[in-house]
Design an enzyme around this catalytic site. Structure first.
Site, PDB file in Angstrom:
ATOM      1  N   THR A 138     -39.301  53.625 -54.728  1.00 60.56           N
ATOM      2  CA  THR A 138     -40.606  54.038 -55.261  1.00 60.56           C
ATOM      3  C   THR A 138     -41.641  54.163 -54.158  1.00 60.56           C
ATOM      4  O   THR A 138     -42.538  55.009 -54.223  1.00 60.56           O
ATOM      5  CB  THR A 138     -41.062  52.999 -56.312  1.00 60.56           C
ATOM      6  OG1 THR A 138     -40.156  53.048 -57.401  1.00 60.56           O
ATOM      7  CG2 THR A 138     -42.461  53.292 -56.826  1.00 60.56           C
ATOM      8  N   THR A 167     -37.399  48.638 -55.077  1.00 59.34           N
ATOM      9  CA  THR A 167     -37.581  47.233 -55.468  1.00 59.34           C
ATOM     10  C   THR A 167     -36.438  46.708 -56.332  1.00 59.34           C
ATOM     11  O   THR A 167     -36.256  45.495 -56.442  1.00 59.34           O
ATOM     12  CB  THR A 167     -38.902  47.041 -56.240  1.00 59.34           C
ATOM     13  OG1 THR A 167     -38.882  47.883 -57.386  1.00 59.34           O
ATOM     14  CG2 THR A 167     -40.105  47.337 -55.362  1.00 59.34           C
TER      15      THR A 167
END
Ligand code: GLU
Length: 330
Positions: free
Chosen positions: A15, A95
């Site tokens: 991301t 993540t």
């Protein structure tokens, strides 16, 4: 005059390298599209923290990472850390599995130089994105001498976590990362402040070196739930060298699953009892007679972390006592 640290930033996607159509797209966006060079150029403040070099090692969501990716990332970092002109490494990473990659590095890198793994929960294009500040903080941590000797670190939301403990505990909030005993410290305005150190052995004090690891044994995880059938457990155990059983509560095992797990242990599969709660100690020989069944227990390791530890331990020994000692030490 103090000289600035030289840090290499390795991009792998996630991301933090993502892009949405509009600023309100905090969850709907393309992952892993911005190059690491582009990302760093968008945060000119980082040049005050360190002399930077960037390289793009991968460009993919971390949900795609397998053992081969872990080995590739670790080996490249080890090459960089061996250089006299490199003081530390930052890895940008999705993540989703940051807790696994960072723990693998924590156990296998042979250096005291700082290694920081960083991601973001919102892409740089989103309103109130955490990408720029997380990356800025990660560089500040990697460049600071107080970060040496702590093993691999994960920086997120102004906190510095040890790779051993940190887990992603939320699917979308900025405050997603948790360590059961708390973070090691925080980062504020470009300076890390530490309040504790990792107590368990890592990096230079483990027997596993990324330089000599070639392949990793197959270790799987089985998550306990009421309708889990013994045939499913037996099928997974069939092809594994190790099996982490994420039992209920204190690593409890339903009566009908004891047989297949004992059979697996008899055949040489190393079975480890963990807890699906993700927190707390699973006490050896407490809820189950582990020694009698040839089973191991994880101490306090979450199933994902225990899988990596058992994977590495099995590269050197099959002995159950030696394997149990690994869970007590790392
Ligand atoms: N699935 C992506 C990954 O793990 C996005 C998660 C993130 O980076 O926050 O790379």
């Amino acid at each position: 005059m103090t000289t600035k640290a030289s840090i290499v930033v390795i991009g792998t996607g996630g991301t933090i390298a993502g892009q949405g159509k509009t600023t309100v797209n905090t969850s709907t966006y393309l992952c892993s599209v911005l190059g690491i060079g582009e990302l760093l150029e968008s945060i000119p403040q980082v040049s005050a923290l360190a002399n930077l070099q960037a390289e793009q090692l991968l460009q993919t969501g971390s949900e795609n990472f397998d053992n081969g990716h872990l080995l590739a990332i670790g080996k490249r970092i080890a090459e960089l850390l061996a250089r006299n002109d490199v003081d530390g490494v930052v890895v940008t990473h999705g993540t989703d599995t940051i807790e696994e990659t960072s723990y693998f590095l924590h156990l296998t890198l042979k250096s005291a130089k700082p290694v920081v793994v960083v991601g973001s929960m919102r892409p740089p294009s989103a309103m109130s994105s955490d990408a720029a500040l997380n990356l800025y903080d990660a560089l500040a941590v990697a460049a600071h001498p107080s970060s040496r000797g702590l093993g691999a670190l994960v920086v997120a939301n102004s906190e510095i976590h040890t790779a051993r403990d940190v887990v992603k505990s939320n699917s979308f909030k900025l405050d997603a990362f948790r360590s059961p005993y708390g973070a090691l410290g925080i980062v504020i305005e470009g300076t890390p402040r530490y309040y504790r150190r990792p107590a368990r052995a890592h990096t230079l004090d483990t027997p596993w070196s990324i330089d000599t690891l070639r392949t990793l044994p197959k270790v799987d995880i089985v998550y306990a739930y009421g309708a889990l059938e013994s045939s499913a457990v037996a099928a997974i155990a069939k092809n594994a060298r190790g099996l982490v059983f994420a039992g209920t509560g204190n690593g409890n095992v339903a009566g009908h699953l004891i047989g297949p797990l004992r059979d697996a242990a008899r055949r040489g599969v190393r079975v480890v009892r963990a807890s699906r709660t993700g927190n707390g100690v699973v006490l050896h020989n407490a809820a189950q007679p582990d020694d009698e069944y040839g089973w191991l227990t994880v101490d306090d390791q979450a199933p994902l972390k225990a899988r990596l530890l058992l994977t590495l331990a099995l590269t050197q020994t099959d002995d159950t006592n030696a394997l149990q000692a690994v869970f007590e030490r790392y």
